[in-house]
Structure formats: C-alpha cells, structure tokens
Design a protein around this motif. Structure first.
Motif, PDB file in Angstrom:
ATOM      1  N   ALA A  90      19.795  -0.430  12.669  1.00 28.48           N
ATOM      2  CA  ALA A  90      19.045  -1.712  13.118  1.00 28.48           C
ATOM      3  C   ALA A  90      18.278  -2.108  11.607  1.00 28.48           C
ATOM      4  O   ALA A  90      17.941  -1.374  10.758  1.00 28.48           O
ATOM      5  CB  ALA A  90      17.792  -0.977  14.199  1.00 28.48           C
ATOM      6  N   VAL A  91      17.674  -3.435  12.002  1.00 31.84           N
ATOM      7  CA  VAL A  91      17.431  -4.037  10.902  1.00 31.84           C
ATOM      8  C   VAL A  91      16.124  -4.707  11.205  1.00 31.84           C
ATOM      9  O   VAL A  91      15.752  -5.180  12.379  1.00 31.84           O
ATOM     10  CB  VAL A  91      18.233  -5.005  10.372  1.00 31.84           C
ATOM     11  N   LEU A  92      14.978  -4.799  10.313  1.00 26.32           N
ATOM     12  CA  LEU A  92      13.816  -5.527  10.417  1.00 26.32           C
ATOM     13  C   LEU A  92      14.060  -6.632   9.341  1.00 26.32           C
ATOM     14  O   LEU A  92      13.921  -6.024   7.978  1.00 26.32           O
ATOM     15  CB  LEU A  92      12.585  -4.507  10.260  1.00 26.32           C
ATOM     16  N   ASP A 109      25.505 -13.727  14.376  1.00 24.69           N
ATOM     17  CA  ASP A 109      26.715 -13.299  14.868  1.00 24.69           C
ATOM     18  C   ASP A 109      27.269 -11.846  14.488  1.00 24.69           C
ATOM     19  O   ASP A 109      27.532 -11.043  15.481  1.00 24.69           O
ATOM     20  CB  ASP A 109      27.728 -14.248  14.428  1.00 24.69           C
ATOM     21  N   VAL A 110      26.910 -11.290  13.359  1.00 25.14           N
ATOM     22  CA  VAL A 110      27.401 -10.218  12.928  1.00 25.14           C
ATOM     23  C   VAL A 110      26.239  -8.998  13.655  1.00 25.14           C
ATOM     24  O   VAL A 110      26.877  -7.946  14.085  1.00 25.14           O
ATOM     25  CB  VAL A 110      27.137 -10.277  11.178  1.00 25.14           C
ATOM     26  N   ILE A 111      25.254  -9.357  13.542  1.00 27.63           N
ATOM     27  CA  ILE A 111      24.112  -8.401  14.074  1.00 27.63           C
ATOM     28  C   ILE A 111      24.466  -8.162  15.686  1.00 27.63           C
ATOM     29  O   ILE A 111      24.604  -7.182  16.246  1.00 27.63           O
ATOM     30  CB  ILE A 111      22.757  -8.716  14.010  1.00 27.63           C
ATOM     31  N   GLY A 112      24.809  -9.284  16.401  1.00 31.83           N
ATOM     32  CA  GLY A 112      25.136  -9.045  17.745  1.00 31.83           C
ATOM     33  C   GLY A 112      26.635  -8.551  17.866  1.00 31.83           C
ATOM     34  O   GLY A 112      26.645  -7.739  18.556  1.00 31.83           O
ATOM     35  N   GLU A 113      27.564  -8.799  16.965  1.00 31.82           N
ATOM     36  CA  GLU A 113      28.714  -8.136  17.218  1.00 31.82           C
ATOM     37  C   GLU A 113      28.676  -6.538  16.877  1.00 31.82           C
ATOM     38  O   GLU A 113      29.546  -5.614  17.633  1.00 31.82           O
ATOM     39  CB  GLU A 113      29.858  -8.622  16.224  1.00 31.82           C
ATOM     40  N   ALA A 114      27.684  -6.199  16.052  1.00 31.95           N
ATOM     41  CA  ALA A 114      27.576  -4.791  15.543  1.00 31.95           C
ATOM     42  C   ALA A 114      26.760  -4.102  16.619  1.00 31.95           C
ATOM     43  O   ALA A 114      26.769  -3.067  16.692  1.00 31.95           O
ATOM     44  CB  ALA A 114      26.955  -4.753  14.316  1.00 31.95           C
ATOM     45  N   GLY A 115      26.011  -4.835  17.500  1.00 33.89           N
ATOM     46  CA  GLY A 115      25.473  -4.128  18.571  1.00 33.89           C
ATOM     47  C   GLY A 115      24.067  -3.281  17.981  1.00 33.89           C
ATOM     48  O   GLY A 115      23.827  -2.562  18.951  1.00 33.89           O
ATOM     49  N   VAL A 116      23.755  -3.617  16.972  1.00 23.40           N
ATOM     50  CA  VAL A 116      22.388  -2.938  16.675  1.00 23.40           C
ATOM     51  C   VAL A 116      21.327  -3.738  16.657  1.00 23.40           C
ATOM     52  O   VAL A 116      21.081  -4.991  17.056  1.00 23.40           O
ATOM     53  CB  VAL A 116      22.323  -2.616  15.033  1.00 23.40           C
ATOM     54  N   GLY A 117      20.099  -3.014  16.854  1.00 26.26           N
ATOM     55  CA  GLY A 117      18.907  -3.970  17.270  1.00 26.26           C
ATOM     56  C   GLY A 117      18.189  -4.563  15.873  1.00 26.26           C
ATOM     57  O   GLY A 117      18.708  -4.107  14.843  1.00 26.26           O
ATOM     58  N   SER A 118      17.474  -5.542  16.302  1.00 23.92           N
ATOM     59  CA  SER A 118      17.079  -6.456  15.319  1.00 23.92           C
ATOM     60  C   SER A 118      15.590  -6.791  15.477  1.00 23.92           C
ATOM     61  O   SER A 118      15.246  -7.062  16.786  1.00 23.92           O
ATOM     62  CB  SER A 118      18.046  -7.534  14.905  1.00 23.92           C
ATOM     63  N   MET A 119      14.804  -7.152  14.597  1.00 27.28           N
ATOM     64  CA  MET A 119      13.359  -7.527  14.754  1.00 27.28           C
ATOM     65  C   MET A 119      13.145  -8.510  13.582  1.00 27.28           C
ATOM     66  O   MET A 119      13.842  -8.151  12.373  1.00 27.28           O
ATOM     67  CB  MET A 119      12.456  -6.695  14.938  1.00 27.28           C
ATOM     68  N   VAL A 120      12.486  -9.427  13.561  1.00 27.55           N
ATOM     69  CA  VAL A 120      11.944 -10.416  12.632  1.00 27.55           C
ATOM     70  C   VAL A 120      10.180 -10.173  12.375  1.00 27.55           C
ATOM     71  O   VAL A 120       9.549 -10.069  13.146  1.00 27.55           O
ATOM     72  CB  VAL A 120      12.106 -11.742  12.913  1.00 27.55           C
ATOM     73  N   THR A 121       9.787  -9.992  11.055  1.00 28.56           N
ATOM     74  CA  THR A 121       8.572 -10.099  10.694  1.00 28.56           C
ATOM     75  C   THR A 121       7.623 -11.148  10.950  1.00 28.56           C
ATOM     76  O   THR A 121       7.348 -11.753   9.837  1.00 28.56           O
ATOM     77  CB  THR A 121       8.295  -9.470   9.253  1.00 28.56           C
ATOM     78  N   LEU A 122       7.493 -11.601  12.130  1.00 26.99           N
ATOM     79  CA  LEU A 122       6.743 -12.618  12.404  1.00 26.99           C
ATOM     80  C   LEU A 122       5.181 -11.965  12.739  1.00 26.99           C
ATOM     81  O   LEU A 122       4.818 -11.791  13.738  1.00 26.99           O
ATOM     82  CB  LEU A 122       7.263 -13.464  13.581  1.00 26.99           C
ATOM     83  N   SER A 123       4.624 -11.884  11.565  1.00 20.03           N
ATOM     84  CA  SER A 123       3.378 -11.111  11.632  1.00 20.03           C
ATOM     85  C   SER A 123       2.350 -11.328  12.840  1.00 20.03           C
ATOM     86  O   SER A 123       1.790 -10.303  13.430  1.00 20.03           O
ATOM     87  CB  SER A 123       2.547 -11.331  10.205  1.00 20.03           C
TER      88      SER A 123
END
Length: 296
Positions: A90-92, A109-123
C-alpha cells in the motif's frame, strides 16, 4: 491487539523529517521500520532518530515494510511508487502525485492493476475541524453559490522549502494547488472549467466553475512577505461560512491520516483521498498550467 503496520519511508528531506517520520514512528497503529533516500547519510540520520533501519537500496526498504510512505519530489515519486505497488505494498503518496498528467495516469493505472491501497497526503482532508466544516456544507439544503480561497505565504522565500527546485520552478500551483482544488471541489462540486492568470512574482489567480453553476475564486502565492493567510469562505443563498485553514490543520490531522492509512493496509478497501483523487487534481493542475503558459 492488532500488530503495528511496518511502514517504510522514502525521502529524508524537510517534510519527511518534520512530519512523516515522527508521525509514523509514534504509533500506535504503525511503526517506522525503514528509511531510504537518495542521500544515504540523511536516511541514516533520520532512521537513527526514530528507531528505524536505514536502507542502502530501495528494494531493501520494500523487504522490510508492509506499506510505503513517500516524501519526495513529484518527478521522483511515480517510478518508485509503481515499484512499491507491484511489490504488493500500500502507498501513501505525496501531492501532487506526479510532475505531469500522463505520468500521473500511468501511476494510477499501475496501482489499480496491482490492487493495493493508496492515499494522498492532502493534509486538510484529515483535519477534524476541516471535516466538520465540509460536513456542514453538505448538510445545508440551500445551494452554495461560490467560494473564495486564499493561500498566501512566504514559504518559498525562507525556511526548509525555499531550496526546493520543483517548487521554485513550478510555483504555488503545483505545491498548494492540489489542496486548493481539492477543498473547493468538495465544497462546491466537480470543477468543470478553469481560468488562470498570473501577474508575476509568484502570484496565481484562478476562477473555477463547478458542476451546478457555482464559481470559486482562488489566490495562490508562496513568495509573499508579510504574514501567512490560508482560509476558505463559502457563500450560499442562506449563509456564508469561513474557515481558517491554517489554524484548522493541527497535529491531529496527521494522527487521523496515520490511523486511516493503517486501517487501509490492514482491512483493504478504498479511501476518498486515493490515487484517483490525486489524478483528478493533477488534471486540474494541468489545465491551469496550460492557461498560464498560453498567456505568457
């Protein structure tokens, strides 16, 4: 008791040192397991300060962690984040998620294909007071007609971010723009048109049209002397409401971010501030920068 998520931190610059390293080392949901940066001595210093291992290679960091937190420049982040996602981590992500729209699309696309969780640091989106403000906007039945957001600071003149090459080259629109576009689109709806202009000296003025007809006006500048101003005012048929964003984004925001990232790693699912949200904001940045370039 759920075992702490082992987090790997990529980067050892000002943001990594002042926010991500102490936040993820503090727990209780996470522990800082490893640090990797392009400057080995900086990674060693930061890792030692927080009881983590400094890694000589990025792949070593991936071996030591369950999830990866990024605090690197936009041009450096995508390739590393893609490798992390393909390794099942998973990636932040830092905002903006990339230096350009095409690269941002590929990362999503890569994150979607990998099926891992993701978040963005929008504080701001993790700050309890901001969440309360946005919840109030959503609860009001009469329409909101417009908004004004000002982010005016001297961050690019003094302090830890003054020496950041990408900030100096691309300006406030790439750095604080993602926050501004995110908040105004949550407040008023999807951004469907962008008008941007700059009088120079680091100032950018934008007018955004939102789905449903509302209009927001933004002023962004990180090269202004004379104090810090970061606030959002939203106008409606029945009332106007204002939030001092500078005061609202406290340490509690990063505790929320840590807890929600750990839950994403452990429980899966999706987050409202995921890589697709980052891609949406990257598209607004691209449209604004095209307007500024055409006007030069």
């Amino acid at each position: 008791m759920v075992e702490q998520v082992a987090v790997g931190l990529v980067g050892a610059g000002p943001w990594a040192s002042s926010v991500h390293a102490p936040v993820f080392a503090a727990g209780p949901e996470t522990r800082l397991a490893a640090v990797w940066a392009r400057r080995p001595e900086a990674a060693e210093t930061l890792a030692r300060a927080h009881g983590a291992e400094a890694c000589a290679e990025f792949d070593e960091l991936l071996d030591r962690c369950e999830a990866v937190v990024f605090a690197v420049a936009p041009e450096a982040q995508p390739a590393l984040a893609e490798r992390a996602a393909r390794a099942g981590k998973a990636v932040l992500l830092e905002k903006p998620i990339a230096a350009d729209l095409d690269t941002a699309r590929r990362l999503a696309d890569v994150i979607g294909e990998a099926g891992v969780g993701s978040m963005v640091t929008l504080s701001a989106r993790y700050a309890p007071r901001v969440r309360e403000f946005l919840a109030h906007l959503e609860s009001v039945e009469t329409p909101w007609r417009g908004a004004r957001l000002a982010c005016v600071t001297d961050a690019f003149l003094d302090g830890p971010f003054a020496a950041s090459p990408w900030r100096q080259a691309r300006g406030a629109i790439l750095d604080v723009g993602p926050h501004a576009f995110d908040l105004t689109s949550v407040a008023l709806g999807e951004i469907v048109d962008v008008r941007a202009e700059s009088p120079g000296a680091g100032w950018t003025a934008l007018q955004l049209r939102h789905a449903g007809g509302a209009v927001s006006q933004l002023v962004l500048c990180c090269t202004a002397r004379g104090g810090h101003r970061y606030d959002l005012e939203v106008f409606g048929s029945a009332e106007a409401v204002t939030l001092d964003l500078g005061a609202a984004i406290e340490a509690s925001a990063f505790a929320v971010l840590r807890a929600e990232f750990a839950a994403l790693v452990r429980d899966g699912g999706e987050h409202v501030c995921d890589v697709r949200r980052g891609l949406y904001l990257q598209g607004i940045i691209a449209r604004a920068e095209e307007q500024l370039a055409a006007a030069r």
